[in-house]
Design a protein around this motif. Structure first.
Motif, PDB file in Angstrom:
ATOM      1  N   SER A  40       0.728  -1.160   0.341  1.00 35.00           N
ATOM      2  CA  SER A  40       0.037   0.033   0.249  1.00 35.00           C
ATOM      3  C   SER A  40       0.383   1.765  -0.020  1.00 35.00           C
ATOM      4  O   SER A  40       1.552   1.187   0.814  1.00 35.00           O
ATOM      5  CB  SER A  40      -1.149  -0.098   1.258  1.00 35.00           C
TER       6      SER A  40
ATOM      7  N   VAL B 146      -0.084   4.955  -0.332  1.00 35.06           N
ATOM      8  CA  VAL B 146      -1.143   5.878   0.262  1.00 35.06           C
ATOM      9  C   VAL B 146      -0.419   7.717   0.911  1.00 35.06           C
ATOM     10  O   VAL B 146       0.470   7.405   1.608  1.00 35.06           O
ATOM     11  CB  VAL B 146      -2.267   5.466   1.363  1.00 35.06           C
TER      12      VAL B 146
ATOM     13  N   GLY C  52      -7.380   6.504  -0.689  1.00 32.49           N
ATOM     14  CA  GLY C  52      -6.280   5.677  -1.016  1.00 32.49           C
ATOM     15  C   GLY C  52      -6.981   5.004  -2.450  1.00 32.49           C
ATOM     16  O   GLY C  52      -5.614   4.427  -3.103  1.00 32.49           O
TER      17      GLY C  52
END
Lengths: 533, 198, 349
Positions: free
Chosen positions: A303, A305, A329
Motif C-alpha cells: 500500500s 498512500v 487511497g
C-alpha cells in the motif's frame, strides 16, 4: 568434600544449566524474529507454467529471474496465465504444446485487472498512438525520413544496404514512447495491422483473408514486423484492437509497482525540449526532497498512500495517479482525471471532458453545458486532494492562481496571437499547406510546441527556471526575434509580388496584435513600474 | 555425664545432618531435573516440525472466466490435483468448491467420470458425488468426503490455498548446462529427454 | 516388589547383591582429585555428541546437491537448530581436548606400564578414532573448507606407501571427490566410527575394572584414613558435577560463539586459505616442513612410537639409569606438538 556439599553443588550447577538454556531460548526467539523478515517468500511455479520456466531458465534466465521477483510469482500467476492465447487470435501459435502469443496487451492484463485496464483505456496515455496522424509524425516520417523507402545515396563498405527505411526515426523514436501499430509480416510483402485484421469485441480477427496472409515459420509462429515490434509504447495499437501497453510503466517481467512509483520511470518519455516534466520535477522542491529522502519512502510497500505510508515527497505517480489519505487511497490509471489545463495544444484548454473523456472544444456555453460530463474544476479538486495532504488550502489555492495567471498570460500574449497569425497566413495562401517547408513554420512550432509547452509545464510543476528562462523568455525571444519578423517578411514579400489583398488581410491581423498594449512595449513610452514593484 | 551430653549433642547433630542430607538431596534432584529437563524440552522443540508447512494463496482464474456448472483442474505445486467448480452464480468464495483428488480412504488419486457424474477411486472402488461426498466403497462406509481446499475471491479473481513447497526432482528439463543452440529441434530440454541419464 | 524381583530372577539369574557388588566398586581416594576425572569427561562428551549427532541427522541430507542446504536449514531455520549444531561442534572440540588431557594424565602418571599396555593400545586407538570422527564430521557440512579439506586429506593418505592409493579410493569412493563420497563420510561418521568408539570405550572401562585401580598415596594425605570411597553416590556426584559444568560451558560457547556457515563447496574454486580443524594443525604444519613422503613416514613413525611407548619406556628403564626419561620425553613431545599447533594457527600459510 562431603556428600551434602556435592549435592548442593549439583543443585546449583543444575540451576545454572537451566539459566543458560533460558538464555539459549531467548536467543532463539530473537533469531526467529529476525529470520521472519529475511526468509524470502516461497515461490511455487504454477503447474501450467512449469515447462516454460524450466526451458526459459536455460535460455533467457533473466526473464525467469525477473518474474520470480514479481508479485505475480508470489500469487501463482505464471507465464501461461498472461501469454495464453486463443488459437483464433491473429498472433497465436503453438509453442511446445501450448497456444500462446508473444505480445501481451491490456486486453490480456484486463482479464485480472479489469478496472485498471478500463481506466487506462480511456486515458490520454492509451491514446498516445494518435501521434501517428499528427504534426510530430509529419516531422519524423517526412522531414526526418521518408514515408516510402528510398535508394541509398552511395555504398557503405562492409554492409550491403539495398534500400533505406525512411520510417526509422519514427519507429525507434516517436513510436517507442507513443506506441507503434503492431503488425505481422504479410505474404504479399506488407504489414498486417489491426486495420487489416478488423478484430471483433473479443479481439479476434474477422477478416480471414488478412489472416490467411500472415507469414508463419515452420512451427506456425507468425512473424512480427521488425518495424513495429519490440515496442512498449504507451499507446501501442495492438492486433486485438486494444490500445496501450501496461509494460510501458510496469516493466516486465517483474511488473514492479515500485518502479512505477518513481519519477525516473515516467522520465523515459516525459522529458526533452517539448515536455521536460522529468527535468522540471528535478528542479522543483518536490524533486529535491525526493532525491534526498527516497530511501525512506516505502517504495516497496504494497500500500503506497500519501499521508499514510509515506509523506516525504511526492513523485509523478503521487500527484497524478496514486492514492492519498484525502481521497481514501484511491488510485487512478487515468492521469487526466486530475489535470485542469491541457497544455499540449498551441493554446491551453480547460479540461472539461465529455462522456468519451475527450476535451470539449465547443464554444457556445449552452451546448457546452450539455456536453461536459466532468469539469476542469472537478479535476482540479481531485488534484488538490493530493496537494492538501501536505499543503494548507491558501497555499494550494494561491499556487493555482499563480499557475492560472501564467497559462492565461501565455495563451493571451503568445498562444492565441500566434495561432491567429498562422491561420491568417494560411487562409490568405501566403504560406504553403505543406508543413515545415517554410522557416516560419519551424519558428511557430518552437513557440508553442517546444518553448511554450516548456514554459507552461514549468509553471504547472513549480520549476521557476523552466517557467521563465527556459520557458517564457525563450517564447518571447522566438516570438519577437524570429516569428513576428518572419510573418512581416512574408507579408512584405507578398505585397512586392502584387498579392495586395491577401497581404493586407494578413498584415491587419499582425498589426492588430502588435498594437495591443502588451505587445506595443517597444513603441510606447516606458511605463513606470507599478507602485509597489 | 559427659557421655550423656555428647550422646544428646550428637543425637541432635544426627537429626540436623539427616535434615541437611534430605534437603540437599531434594535440591540436587530439583537442579538436575530443571537443567536436563530444559535441555530435553529444547530437543523436543527442535524435533517438532519447525513451522507449519508453507501455504499460500495461488491464482486460479478470473471469476468471469468460470461459468456456473463449469469446472477447471488445478495442479498444486506438490503435484496433487484439485477439481475447482463453480456452483453458484454469485461471486463469493462460497459459490466455488475446490475438491482435492486425494481419496480419504488410503490416499490414492481419484478421477472424474463424466459418464457416471461421479469421482471414482481405482484402489478400492470408492465413489464420490460431485460435491465430494462418498457414495460407495470404503470411504462411504467410513462416512468420508473428498477433502476441500480453501478458496477466496479477491478483486474478481479466484485464489486457492495450497501447500507451496515443491519436492525437488522431476520437471521438463533438468540439465545443468544447456546443450546445443536454442530453437525448435535444438531445444536443450528436448535434447535431455532423448538422452540416457548418466 | 519381591514378587517382581522373584519373577525377574527366574528369568535373569542375577541377584541384586551381585549387581551392587558389580557396580558399586570402591574408588581409590586419589580419584577424588579432579584431574583424575579426565577419563569420564570425554565419555560424557561422547554421550552428548551421540545425542546431538542423532538430532542433527534428523535434518541432515548426505548428498552433495542438498547437504549444504540442509545444514543451512538446521542453522537458520530449525527451532534451536543453531544451538544443537553449535553444541555438537564445540562438543567435538572439547571431547578431543579432554581425550588429549586424559592421555597426558595417564602418560605422566605412568599408568601405561605393565600390566596396562593393552589398555594403552585401546586408548591410542580411541584417540585416532576420535580424530577421524572429527575429520569426517567436518567434511559433511560441504562448505568450501569441508570439500577442500577432504580432498587434501585424501591426497595425503594417497602418499602413504603401498596402501595409500587403496586407502584414498576407499575413502573417496573413487579417484577424486564424487557424488558418492559424502555418503561414505556420513556412514563412517554417524555409524561405523561411533559404534567403534562405543565398543572401545566399553573395552577400555572393562579392562580398568578387571585390573583394578592402583591405590596411590599422595604425600599430603593422612595415613590411616579410609583409602577408597564408594562409586555410588560419591563418585557419581563427581561425574554429575563434571557433566553439568560441561553442559553450562557448552551452552555458553554455543550462544557466544555459535557455529557459522561458510561459503558452499565449489569444486572449481580453491580458496586462498585451506586449513583443517585445530586438532590437525600439528600434522598440517609438519607436512609443510618436509616433503610429502618424509612427512608421512615420519608421522607414521611417531604414531607407532606412541603406540609402543610402554615397551620403549620399559626398555629405557631396564637398560639405562634414566628412570624418569619418559617424563622428560613426554614434556618435550607435548611442547613440540603445542608449538607446531600454535605456529599453524598463527600464520595464514
Amino acid at each position: 568434600m562431603s556428600l551434602e556439599t556435592k549435592r548442593i553443588i549439583i543443585a546449583i550447577l543444575g540451576s545454572t544449566f537451566l539459566i543458560s538454556l533460558l538464555f539459549v531460548q531467548s536467543r532463539e526467539v530473537t533469531r526467529q524474529r529476525e529470520e521472519a523478515g529475511l526468509i524470502p517468500p516461497h515461490i511455487a511455479v504454477p503447474a501450467t507454467s512449469k515447462a516454460c520456466v524450466d526451458c526459459h531458465r536455460q535460455n533467457n534466465a533473466g526473464i525467469i529471474d525477473h518474474w520470480k521477483g514479481s508479485k505475480h510469482a508470489r500469487k501463482g500467476v505464471g507465464c501461461a496465465d498472461c501469454h495464453q492465447a486463443d488459437s483464433r487470435d491473429a498472433d497465436a501459435f503453438n509453442h511446445y504444446g501450448v497456444v500462446i502469443a508473444a505480445v501481451v496487451t491490456p486486453r490480456d492484463c484486463g482479464r485480472c485487472h479489469p478496472q485498471i485496464a478500463a481506466e487506462f483505456g480511456r486515458s490520454h496515455h492509451a491514446a498516445a498512438g494518435n501521434i501517428l496522424a499528427s504534426l510530430d509524425n509529419f516531422l519524423a516520417e517526412t522531414v526526418e525520413g521518408s514515408r516510402v523507402p528510398f535508394n541509398p545515396h552511395s555504398e557503405t563498405p562492409g554492409r550491403a544496404i539495398a534500400v533505406v527505411n525512411g520510417m526509422a526515426s519514427a519507429q525507434i523514436g516517436c513510436q517507442q514512447c507513443h506506441g507503434s501499430r503492431v503488425g505481422l509480416v504479410s505474404s504479399t510483402g506488407g504489414i498486417l495491422t489491426v486495420a487489416d485484421l478488423q478484430p471483433d469485441a473479443d479481439g479476434r480477427p474477422t477478416n480471414l483473408d488478412a489472416v490467411g496472409k500472415i507469414v508463419r515459420d515452420q512451427n506456425g509462429r507468425p512473424k512480427l514486423a521488425p518495424s513495429t515490434w519490440p515496442n512498449t509504447g504507451m499507446g501501442r495499437i495492438n492486433l486485438d484492437g486494444s490500445l496501450g501497453s501496461c509494460s510501458a510503466c510496469h516493466s516486465r517481467h517483474d511488473f514492479s509497482a515500485r518502479r512505477a512509483r518513481q519519477p525516473e520511470n515516467c522520465g523515459k518519455c516525459h522529458l526533452g525540449p517539448d515536455h521536460p516534466q522529468k527535468e522540471i520535477y528535478e528542479e522543483s522542491k518536490h524533486g529535491v526532497a525526493y532525491r534526498d529522502l527516497r530511501e525512506e519512502m516505502n517504495l516497496d510497500a504494497d500500500s503506497w498512500v500519501l499521508g499514510k505510508d509515506y509523506s516525504q515527497a511526492p513523485t509523478c505517480a503521487t500527484c497524478h495517479m496514486s492514492g492519498n489519505v484525502r481521497n481514501g487511497g484511491r488510485i487512478t490509471h487515468d492521469p487526466g482525471e486530475r489535470i485542469s489545463w491541457t497544455n499540449r495544444p498551441p493554446v491551453s484548454l480547460a479540461m472539461d471532458t465529455d462522456i468519451n473523456h475527450k476535451v470539449v472544444t465547443e464554444k457556445d456555453p449552452a451546448k457546452r453545458r450539455e456536453l461536459v460530463v466532468d469539469t476542469w474544476e472537478a479535476k482540479r479538486a481531485r488534484m488538490k486532494e493530493a496537494c492538501s495532504t501536505c499543503h494548507t488550502a491558501d497555499y494550494v489555492n494561491n499556487f493555482y492562481q499563480q499557475y492560472d495567471d501564467f497559462v492565461v498570460l501565455y495563451n493571451e500574449k503568445f498562444g492565441k496571437p500566434g495561432t491567429a497569425i498562422m491561420e491568417a497566413l494560411l487562409a490568405q495562401g501566403l504560406i504553403t499547406k505543406t508543413q515545415f517547408d517554410e522557416e516560419i513554420e519551424w519558428q511557430w512550432y518552437y513557440v508553442w510546441h517546444h518553448q511554450g509547452r516548456r514554459a507552461r509545464h514549468g509553471a504547472s510543476m513549480m520549476a521557476p527556471d523552466y517557467a521563465h528562462w527556459h520557458g517564457m523568455f525563450e517564447v518571447a525571444e522566438e516570438f519577437y526575434q524570429r516569428f513576428i519578423p518572419s510573418a512581416l517578411e512574408i507579408v512584405a514579400h507578398a505585397e512586392k509580388e502584387g498579392r495586395t489583398e491577401a497581404a493586407a488581410a494578413a498584415r491587419k491581423v499582425i498589426d492588430d496584435i502588435l498594437a495591443r498594449p502588451e505587445h506595443a512595449w517597444d513603441k510606447l513610452a516606458p511605463t513606470p513600474p507599478a507602485a509597489g514593484g | 555425664m559427659e557421655h550423656n551430653e555428647t550422646a544428646e549433642a550428637s543425637g541432635a547433630e544426627m537429626r540436623r545432618r539427616g535434615f541437611l542430607a534430605r534437603l540437599s538431596s531434594v535440591a540436587m534432584v530439583t537442579g538436575l531435573v530443571a537443567g536436563y529437563g530444559a535441555f530435553a524440552a529444547i530437543i523436543a522443540r527442535y524435533l517438532y516440525p519447525a513451522r507449519p508447512q508453507a501455504k499460500g494463496w495461488l491464482y486460479v482464474t478470473d471469476v468471469a472466466g468460470l461459468k456456473p456448472g463449469d469446472s477447471v483442474v488445478f495442479r498444486t505445486p506438490q503435484g496433487a490435483t484439485a477439481a475447482i467448480a463453480r456452483q453458484g452464480a454469485g461471486v463469493e468464495a462460497s459459490d466455488f468448491i475446490a475438491l482435492s483428488s486425494t481419496c480419504p480412504h488410503l490416499g490414492c488419486q481419484v478421477h472424474w467420470e463424466q459418464q457416471n457424474d461421479r469421482f471414482f477411486c481405482p484402489c478400492h472402488n470408492g465413489t464420490f458425488d460431485p460435491s465430494g461426498k462418498a457414495t460407495g466403497g470404503p470411504p462411504f462406509e467410513a462416512g468420508q468426503s473428498l477433502p476441500r481446499y480453501p478458496l477466496k475471491v479477491e478483486g474478481g479473481l479466484l485464489y486457492i490455498e495450497v501447500p507451496l513447497e515443491q519436492l525437488a526432482g522431476g520437471g521438463a528439463c533438468t540439465l545443468e548446462k544447456p546443450g546445443g543452440p536454442p530453437g525448435p529441434g535444438h531445444d536443450p530440454c528436448l535434447y535431455a529427454r532423448g538422452r540416457a541419464r548418466v | 516388589m519381591t514378587r517382581l524381583g522373584d519373577w525377574l530372577y527366574e528369568r535373569l539369574p542375577i541377584s541384586a547383591e551381585q549387581l551392587r557388588e558389580l557396580t558399586n566398586e570402591p574408588v581409590p581416594n586419589h580419584l577424588k582429585r579432579w584431574w583424575f576425572a579426565l577419563g569420564g569427561t570425554p565419555a560424557y562428551l561422547f554421550a552428548i555428541q551421540i545425542v546431538t549427532g542423532i538430532l542433527l541427522a534428523v535434518y541432515y541430507q548426505p548428498s552433495p546437491a542438498t547437504a549444504y542446504e540442509s545444514v543451512r536449514y538446521i542453522t537458520q531455520e530449525a527451532a534451536f537448530g543453531w544451538y544443537v549444531r553449535s553444541v555438537h561442534k564445540w562438543g567435538a572440540t572439547m571431547m578431543i581436548a579432554a581425550v588429549v588431557l586424559h592421555q597426558m594424565r595417564v602418560f605422566f602418571t605412568g599408568a601405561y606400564r605393565k600390566p596396562r599396555e593393552v589398555n594403552w593400545f585401546v586408548g591410542m586407538t580411541l584417540l585416532l578414532t576420535t580424530l577421524v570422527t572429527g575429520f569426517t564430521g567436518y567434511s559433511l557440512v560441504y562448505e568450501q573448507l569441508s570439500f577442500w579439506g577432504a580432498t587434501v586429506a585424501a591426497n595425503i593418505s594417497d602418499g602413504v606407501p603401498v596402501v595409500g592409493g587403496f586407502a584414498k579410493e576407499m575413502l573417496l569412493g573413487g579417484e577424486t571427490y564424487n557424488p558418492r563420497t559424502l555418503s561414505r563420510f556420513f556412514v563412517l561418521h554417524a555409524a561405523v566410527l561411533p559404534a567403534t568408539i562405543v565398543g572401545l570405550i566399553a573395552l577400555h572401562i572393562a579392562i580398568v575394572r578387571v585390573q583394578g585401580v592402583t591405590e596411590l598415596h599422595f604425600r599430603d594425605e593422612e595415613r590411616g584414613k579410609p583409602d577408597h570411597f564408594k562409586f555410588f553416590p560419591e563418585h557419581l556426584y563427581t561425574e554429575l558435577i563434571i557433566g553439568l559444568t560441561l553442559m553450562v560451558l557448552l551452552s555458553a560457547l554455543a550462544t557466544i560463539l555459535p557455529a557459522a556457515l561458510g561459503p558452499k563447496a565449489d569444486p572449481l574454486t580453491t580458496p586462498e586459505i585451506i586449513k583443517p580443524e585445530w586438532y590437525f594443525y600439528v600434522a598440517f604444519r609438519w607436512l609443510k616442513l618436509f616433503s610429502a613422503t618424509t612427512a608421512i613416514l615420519s608421522m607414521g613413525f611417531v604414531v607407532f612410537v606412541m603406540f609402543t611407548w610402554p615397551f620403549v619406556d620399559a626398555w629405557i628403564r631396564r637398560n639405562t639409569r634414566y628412570q624418569d626419561a619418559s617424563v622428560w620425553i613426554g614434556i618435550a613431545g607435548a611442547l613440540s606438538i603445542i608449538a607446531l599447533t600454535v605456529w599453524e594457527a598463527a600464520v595464514a600459510h
